[in-house]
Design a protein around this motif. Sequence first.
Motif, short mmCIF file in Angstrom:
data_model
loop_
_atom_site.label_atom_id
_atom_site.label_comp_id
_atom_site.label_asym_id
_atom_site.label_seq_id
_atom_site.Cartn_x
_atom_site.Cartn_y
_atom_site.Cartn_z
N ALA A 97 -19.59 -25.27 -4.57
CA ALA A 97 -18.27 -25.00 -4.00
C ALA A 97 -18.37 -24.75 -2.50
CB ALA A 97 -17.63 -23.80 -4.70
N ILE A 98 -19.40 -24.01 -2.08
CA ILE A 98 -19.62 -23.74 -0.66
C ILE A 98 -19.87 -25.03 0.11
CG2 ILE A 98 -21.32 -22.76 0.94
CD1 ILE A 98 -21.46 -20.34 -0.93
N LEU A 99 -20.76 -25.86 -0.43
CA LEU A 99 -21.06 -27.13 0.24
C LEU A 99 -19.83 -28.03 0.31
CD1 LEU A 99 -24.55 -27.92 -1.35
CD2 LEU A 99 -24.10 -27.36 1.05
N THR A 100 -19.07 -28.08 -0.78
CA THR A 100 -17.88 -28.92 -0.81
C THR A 100 -16.84 -28.44 0.19
OG1 THR A 100 -18.25 -29.45 -3.14
CG2 THR A 100 -16.05 -29.84 -2.27
N GLY A 101 -16.59 -27.12 0.20
CA GLY A 101 -15.62 -26.58 1.15
C GLY A 101 -16.03 -26.81 2.59
N ALA A 102 -17.31 -26.58 2.90
CA ALA A 102 -17.80 -26.78 4.25
C ALA A 102 -17.70 -28.25 4.66
CB ALA A 102 -19.25 -26.31 4.35
#
Length: 369
Positions: A97-102
């Motif tokens: 989720a962090i990678l996708t949001g970033a």
Amino acid sequence: MMQPNRRRSAELPGRADPLRTTPRTSSSLITAVLVVALPLVVVTSASIGTIEVSFVEAAKIIIGHLVPGMPWMSDGSLTSVQDDAVWRFRLPRTLLAILTGAALALAGSLMQAVVHNPLAEPYVLGVSAGAGVGAVSFIVLGLGVGGPGISVAAFVGALVATAAVYMLAGKSGRIAPARLILAGVALGSFLGAITSYLTVSTDAQNVYSIMFFLLGSVSAATMDQLVAPTVALVVVGLLAAFRARALNALLVGDEAAASLGVDVDRLRRVVLVSAALLTGAVVAVSGGIGFVGLVVPHVSRIVIGSDHRRMLPAAVLAGAVFLALCDLAARTVAQPTEVPLGVLTAIVGAPFFLWLLRRDGADAVGLDR
């Protein structure tokens, strides 16, 4: 005495200051808060679920796997069930989720900079629609509903859509921003229609998997799935950092940027391709998640300013924190049912964006020009 180009361009009649910035201390403080918030969100997300794990225990498990030899990993204070819950299930989905949001926040920021359109975001190019066609085709053909196969199919679909939209947007060897947006919208609608047809024509047992992918989810994330998005984010992030000054020059217009020595066409082509491929890399494993690439860059510009040297790091961190919190809400607000991420980002993002339009700061993101 002649003033610097940035100062002169900011005083052009009828144009808001293209490099409006907050004081360096304020922007640094905001970025520092986001840096501190990110690991706190990771540990909080890893501690919440049906299996009881405290915040401290979740932190110990994560540190114990990253730093071998920690005594609490073998003294019996942590159970194997807790270890599996945190390390094998909750942490991978939080990191994805962090990678996708970033990635979506970075891609949206770059697109808005080079297309000169405040409504530009990764999905405008039809990349997510292409990924959807690839994933749905994989499911409809009976090749499976999980594993690396569907990710590869989605990524191939995203690449095909990217190539198609750039061919359609080309004019006399150049990429026209307005033509690019129109081509992306038209191609996205066409590919969306193909996806809808495949969905209604497939067996009933496949429909749920298809819809969950199209609406976005990181529930099936594994550590192996983090490699491709991480590589894509690092590469495009370094490119953005290296070209931040050139992106600033684009804010005052193509002609002014060219007079400063920027190869506008080449910069636009490289940035748009990079943003599209970055989007494809995360859509392939996370599905279709909208609004992150639209809302987060605008909020970052209002809070940090338009200088890409400061705004891009803040946007990346804000996108990561935002989507990690959305994923936490997705698996807790309607337990035991999980809400697709795309639904939550739309519910949160749309009203927030409409609220921003009513604020005096809306002109800072180009919405009142």
